[in-house]
Enzyme design. Structure first.
Site, mmCIF file in Angstrom:
data_model
loop_
_atom_site.group_PDB
_atom_site.id
_atom_site.type_symbol
_atom_site.label_atom_id
_atom_site.label_comp_id
_atom_site.label_asym_id
_atom_site.label_seq_id
_atom_site.Cartn_x
_atom_site.Cartn_y
_atom_site.Cartn_z
ATOM 1 N N LEU A 75 0.839 -1.141 -0.133
ATOM 2 C CA LEU A 75 -0.152 -0.113 -0.062
ATOM 3 C C LEU A 75 0.910 1.093 0.068
ATOM 4 C CD1 LEU A 75 -2.808 -0.786 2.469
ATOM 5 C CD2 LEU A 75 -3.101 -0.943 0.219
ATOM 6 N N ASP A 76 0.408 2.243 -0.610
ATOM 7 C CA ASP A 76 1.140 3.439 -0.558
ATOM 8 C C ASP A 76 1.350 3.866 1.084
ATOM 9 O OD1 ASP A 76 1.130 3.929 -2.940
ATOM 10 O OD2 ASP A 76 -0.453 5.368 -3.285
ATOM 11 N N CYS A 77 2.509 4.575 1.259
ATOM 12 C CA CYS A 77 2.742 5.019 2.536
ATOM 13 C C CYS A 77 1.896 5.874 3.393
ATOM 14 C CB CYS A 77 4.240 5.903 2.570
ATOM 15 S SG CYS A 77 4.781 6.605 3.898
#
Length: 229
Positions: A75-77
């Site tokens: 997942l994106d940060c």
């Protein structure tokens, strides 16, 4: 027209990425001999970053308690929510195929800027890297990869809309760019939002559910983490 950038109201400058991961305990939703399912907090990298000072991440924290944890997806940060990890190489390969063959189904909840007029819709816009402005992505009709997202309104206020997003593909920043292309950037998005839409303490995007087949039994299983916003 063969190539189109995201709308003009997006900011022209991408802010420097300052990594300050949250100091919070692990939130393990499920564990067994084959898999670990975790609710990732916003602001924490899924895997170590390439630059110095970005080694603290979800997989390193998870391995401190579960030495056998193996990465399956990311997942994106700035995105929170459900992530699955394998505990054996066989489970990792099986789960990898669930994502690659699009048998894994995910839903997200987002708060987007502005009031969406329709109740639901489908976005079919190919995406590619905006190379001069990386990590920014853009709609690219010439050489972009196919990307589709279903969306459904689940709430509205005077200035924003709460939506449930179902990505049918898994492109980088897909949900963020598709919502921007509709004229409704995700609130708190420091890359694609601007003005008041950008003013939030986090990206208002959360991976709510993940449904796939269990690597041991083959049974269809589903995991959920309610959004924290």
């Amino acid at each position: 027209m063969t190539r189109r950038k995201v709308p003009d109201h997006a900011p022209s400058l991408i802010p420097d990425f300052s990594y300050d991961p949250p100091d919070v305990p692990l939130s393990v939703l499920h564990e067994d001999a084959q898999i670990l399912v975790v609710d990732k907090p916003a602001g924490l990298l899924s895997v170590p970053g390439k630059l110095e000072g970005r080694q603290d991440c979800l997989i390193s924290r998870l391995m401190a308690e579960y030495w056998d944890a193996l990465v399956v997806h990311r997942l994106d940060c700035d995105t929170s929510g459900v992530m699955i990890f394998a505990r054996t190489k066989q489970a990792q390969a099986f789960l990898g195929q669930e994502f690659e063959k699009r048998r894994a189904k995910k839903t997200y909840v987002a708060r987007v800027w502005g009031v969406m007029a329709e109740e639901r819709g489908h976005v079919d816009l190919p995406l590619g890297s905006d190379w001069p402005n990386r990590p920014r992505q853009m709609v690219d009709h010439e050489s972009g990869r196919p990307a589709q997202t279903d969306w459904e309104v689940i709430g509205r206020s005077e200035t924003e809309t709460r939506v449930r997003l179902s990505p049918l593909t898994g492109r980088s920043h897909q949900l963020r760019v598709h919502m921007l292309a509709l004229g409704h950037p995700i609130i708190g998005d420091q890359i694609y939002a601007s003005g008041a839409a950008r003013a939030a303490d986090r990206l208002m995007l959360h991976s709510e559910t993940l449904r796939l087949h269990h690597p041991a039994s083959g049974e269809l299983v589903s995991f959920t983490a309610p959004p924290p916003f």
